[in-house]
Design a protein around this motif. Sequence first.
Motif, PDB file in Angstrom:
ATOM      1  N   ILE A 261    -116.661   2.821  47.508  1.00 51.89           N
ATOM      2  CA  ILE A 261    -116.298   4.006  48.291  1.00 51.89           C
ATOM      3  C   ILE A 261    -115.451   3.647  49.506  1.00 51.89           C
ATOM      4  O   ILE A 261    -114.495   4.373  49.841  1.00 51.89           O
ATOM      5  N   LEU A 262    -115.768   2.574  50.171  1.00 53.02           N
ATOM      6  CA  LEU A 262    -114.944   2.160  51.311  1.00 53.02           C
ATOM      7  C   LEU A 262    -113.499   1.928  50.875  1.00 53.02           C
ATOM      8  O   LEU A 262    -112.542   2.344  51.549  1.00 53.02           O
ATOM      9  N   ARG A 263    -113.346   1.266  49.740  1.00 53.84           N
ATOM     10  CA  ARG A 263    -111.992   1.003  49.228  1.00 53.84           C
ATOM     11  C   ARG A 263    -111.290   2.303  48.833  1.00 53.84           C
ATOM     12  O   ARG A 263    -110.116   2.518  49.152  1.00 53.84           O
ATOM     13  N   LYS A 264    -112.024   3.182  48.130  1.00 55.10           N
ATOM     14  CA  LYS A 264    -111.411   4.428  47.667  1.00 55.10           C
ATOM     15  C   LYS A 264    -111.035   5.344  48.833  1.00 55.10           C
ATOM     16  O   LYS A 264    -109.985   5.992  48.809  1.00 55.10           O
ATOM     17  N   CYS A 265    -111.897   5.415  49.839  1.00 49.24           N
ATOM     18  CA  CYS A 265    -111.590   6.249  51.002  1.00 49.24           C
ATOM     19  C   CYS A 265    -110.338   5.765  51.718  1.00 49.24           C
ATOM     20  O   CYS A 265    -109.513   6.568  52.176  1.00 49.24           O
ATOM     21  N   THR A 266    -110.204   4.455  51.807  1.00 51.06           N
ATOM     22  CA  THR A 266    -109.005   3.888  52.434  1.00 51.06           C
ATOM     23  C   THR A 266    -107.765   4.172  51.596  1.00 51.06           C
ATOM     24  O   THR A 266    -106.724   4.595  52.122  1.00 51.06           O
ATOM     25  N   ASP A 267    -107.883   3.954  50.288  1.00 49.67           N
ATOM     26  CA  ASP A 267    -106.733   4.168  49.399  1.00 49.67           C
ATOM     27  C   ASP A 267    -106.298   5.627  49.366  1.00 49.67           C
ATOM     28  O   ASP A 267    -105.101   5.920  49.235  1.00 49.67           O
ATOM     29  N   GLN A 268    -107.263   6.562  49.473  1.00 47.98           N
ATOM     30  CA  GLN A 268    -106.955   7.989  49.336  1.00 47.98           C
ATOM     31  C   GLN A 268    -106.858   8.712  50.678  1.00 47.98           C
ATOM     32  O   GLN A 268    -106.765   9.940  50.721  1.00 47.98           O
ATOM     33  N   ASP A 269    -106.871   7.962  51.769  1.00 45.31           N
ATOM     34  CA  ASP A 269    -106.731   8.537  53.120  1.00 45.31           C
ATOM     35  C   ASP A 269    -107.746   9.645  53.390  1.00 45.31           C
ATOM     36  O   ASP A 269    -107.404  10.745  53.864  1.00 45.31           O
ATOM     37  N   VAL A 270    -108.996   9.385  53.075  1.00 43.25           N
ATOM     38  CA  VAL A 270    -110.054  10.364  53.292  1.00 43.25           C
ATOM     39  C   VAL A 270    -110.501  10.314  54.759  1.00 43.25           C
ATOM     40  O   VAL A 270    -110.727   9.235  55.314  1.00 43.25           O
ATOM     41  N   ASP A 271    -110.632  11.512  55.365  1.00 40.33           N
ATOM     42  CA  ASP A 271    -111.134  11.604  56.737  1.00 40.33           C
ATOM     43  C   ASP A 271    -112.578  12.085  56.790  1.00 40.33           C
ATOM     44  O   ASP A 271    -113.315  11.764  57.724  1.00 40.33           O
ATOM     45  N   LEU A 272    -112.984  12.897  55.776  1.00 41.03           N
ATOM     46  CA  LEU A 272    -114.339  13.435  55.748  1.00 41.03           C
ATOM     47  C   LEU A 272    -114.905  13.290  54.339  1.00 41.03           C
ATOM     48  O   LEU A 272    -114.294  13.753  53.366  1.00 41.03           O
ATOM     49  N   LEU A 273    -116.076  12.661  54.255  1.00 36.61           N
ATOM     50  CA  LEU A 273    -116.704  12.430  52.953  1.00 36.61           C
ATOM     51  C   LEU A 273    -118.057  13.132  52.904  1.00 36.61           C
ATOM     52  O   LEU A 273    -118.905  12.952  53.777  1.00 36.61           O
ATOM     53  N   TYR A 274    -118.251  13.932  51.847  1.00 42.85           N
ATOM     54  CA  TYR A 274    -119.541  14.557  51.596  1.00 42.85           C
ATOM     55  C   TYR A 274    -120.308  13.683  50.592  1.00 42.85           C
ATOM     56  O   TYR A 274    -119.826  13.455  49.477  1.00 42.85           O
ATOM     57  N   ILE A 275    -121.480  13.221  50.996  1.00 40.10           N
ATOM     58  CA  ILE A 275    -122.315  12.382  50.128  1.00 40.10           C
ATOM     59  C   ILE A 275    -123.419  13.260  49.551  1.00 40.10           C
ATOM     60  O   ILE A 275    -124.362  13.633  50.260  1.00 40.10           O
ATOM     61  N   ASP A 276    -123.292  13.622  48.284  1.00 39.08           N
ATOM     62  CA  ASP A 276    -124.226  14.561  47.652  1.00 39.08           C
ATOM     63  C   ASP A 276    -125.364  13.806  46.973  1.00 39.08           C
ATOM     64  O   ASP A 276    -125.171  13.120  45.976  1.00 39.08           O
ATOM     65  N   LEU A 277    -126.590  13.961  47.538  1.00 40.87           N
ATOM     66  CA  LEU A 277    -127.778  13.278  47.007  1.00 40.87           C
ATOM     67  C   LEU A 277    -128.666  14.222  46.191  1.00 40.87           C
ATOM     68  O   LEU A 277    -129.800  13.864  45.864  1.00 40.87           O
ATOM     69  N   SER A 278    -128.167  15.406  45.850  1.00 43.47           N
ATOM     70  CA  SER A 278    -129.015  16.377  45.155  1.00 43.47           C
ATOM     71  C   SER A 278    -129.433  15.901  43.771  1.00 43.47           C
ATOM     72  O   SER A 278    -130.430  16.388  43.213  1.00 43.47           O
ATOM     73  N   GLY A 279    -128.704  14.957  43.198  1.00 43.63           N
ATOM     74  CA  GLY A 279    -129.053  14.428  41.875  1.00 43.63           C
ATOM     75  C   GLY A 279    -129.829  13.134  41.932  1.00 43.63           C
ATOM     76  O   GLY A 279    -130.068  12.503  40.900  1.00 43.63           O
ATOM     77  N   VAL A 280    -130.242  12.734  43.148  1.00 39.55           N
ATOM     78  CA  VAL A 280    -130.988  11.482  43.325  1.00 39.55           C
ATOM     79  C   VAL A 280    -132.460  11.823  43.555  1.00 39.55           C
ATOM     80  O   VAL A 280    -132.791  12.623  44.431  1.00 39.55           O
ATOM     81  N   TYR A 281    -133.340  11.221  42.773  1.00 41.32           N
ATOM     82  CA  TYR A 281    -134.756  11.561  42.823  1.00 41.32           C
ATOM     83  C   TYR A 281    -135.607  10.492  43.514  1.00 41.32           C
ATOM     84  O   TYR A 281    -136.765  10.736  43.836  1.00 41.32           O
ATOM     85  N   LEU A 282    -135.060   9.313  43.714  1.00 38.46           N
ATOM     86  CA  LEU A 282    -135.854   8.230  44.292  1.00 38.46           C
ATOM     87  C   LEU A 282    -134.993   7.384  45.204  1.00 38.46           C
ATOM     88  O   LEU A 282    -133.926   6.907  44.799  1.00 38.46           O
ATOM     89  N   VAL A 283    -135.420   7.210  46.432  1.00 40.60           N
ATOM     90  CA  VAL A 283    -134.733   6.353  47.391  1.00 40.60           C
ATOM     91  C   VAL A 283    -135.786   5.528  48.108  1.00 40.60           C
ATOM     92  O   VAL A 283    -136.724   6.085  48.692  1.00 40.60           O
ATOM     93  N   ASP A 284    -135.671   4.198  48.063  1.00 39.33           N
ATOM     94  CA  ASP A 284    -136.617   3.369  48.806  1.00 39.33           C
ATOM     95  C   ASP A 284    -135.994   2.951  50.135  1.00 39.33           C
ATOM     96  O   ASP A 284    -134.865   3.311  50.459  1.00 39.33           O
TER      97      ASP A 284
END
Length: 278
Positions: free
Chosen positions: A196-219
Amino acid sequence: MKANLAFREFLLKKASILTEEWYNSLDQSSVSGVYASRDQATIENLKSQNFAFHKHLAEIFTLDKEAFLAHMNDWIVEIGRDPHHLETPTHEIMREFMRVRIQYLDFLKEFIETQNVNVDRDRETRWTRLLVDAFDQIMYQVVEEKSNYLNRTIEKQQSTINELSSPLIQLSNDQALLPLVGNIDTDRAAAIQENILRKCTDQDVDLLYIDLSGVYLVDTMVAQQIFHLIDSLRLIGVSSTVVGIRPEIAQTAVSLGLDFSHVTTTATLSQAMAGQTF
């Protein structure tokens, strides 16, 4: 040396016989992979590989150990990376090496009994040990090459999977969405951060939405990786908003003492894009 050369020539003349005897003695009821193939082209290639082995192995009587293994290297790599051998169980490959080794020991006895060459007991013992050691070393290197090649292939496939499992969806000229689905372990979390760091740099992203609605487990470790991703994004000038933290993840975060207070969060992507943060 004269006796060594004589035995070498004897084996070279017998190479085609060794190949045919070996293939014809395959027990088709108990083999699989390349040894069980009914495809004529595959069979001929297998025989060709076996014949080449005999041609190479005969040089053990003229080369020192280091030079001989260097001489065998191309053949070892070919077999270790051969698609048909990769699909063949390793224990079956080892079994066939051992069967061919028996062929050689039998041919050694035949040479001593039929050829007009003086081979005393000491020389016979040295040749036997030389053949056994050569087979052991070649067998080990083929299995090692196969294992290393498969591991490299798996690593490439995993890298591709990680790449595909962290897609960056462009929403506008400077906004993008990272939808995450499924369980995230530490390896995947690290891969997501790198991609993601590489892609954001390559695509000149200023704002990234991180969608965790499909994630059921985080330690704890994975949560720390997500925090690290957010911090790293900030360092390269990318703001981020975490979207759709599921109730069970929120409960886990609280029980683990994880602090989301400094992280911008929203319940849904539409709220995030409308600027409604919590």
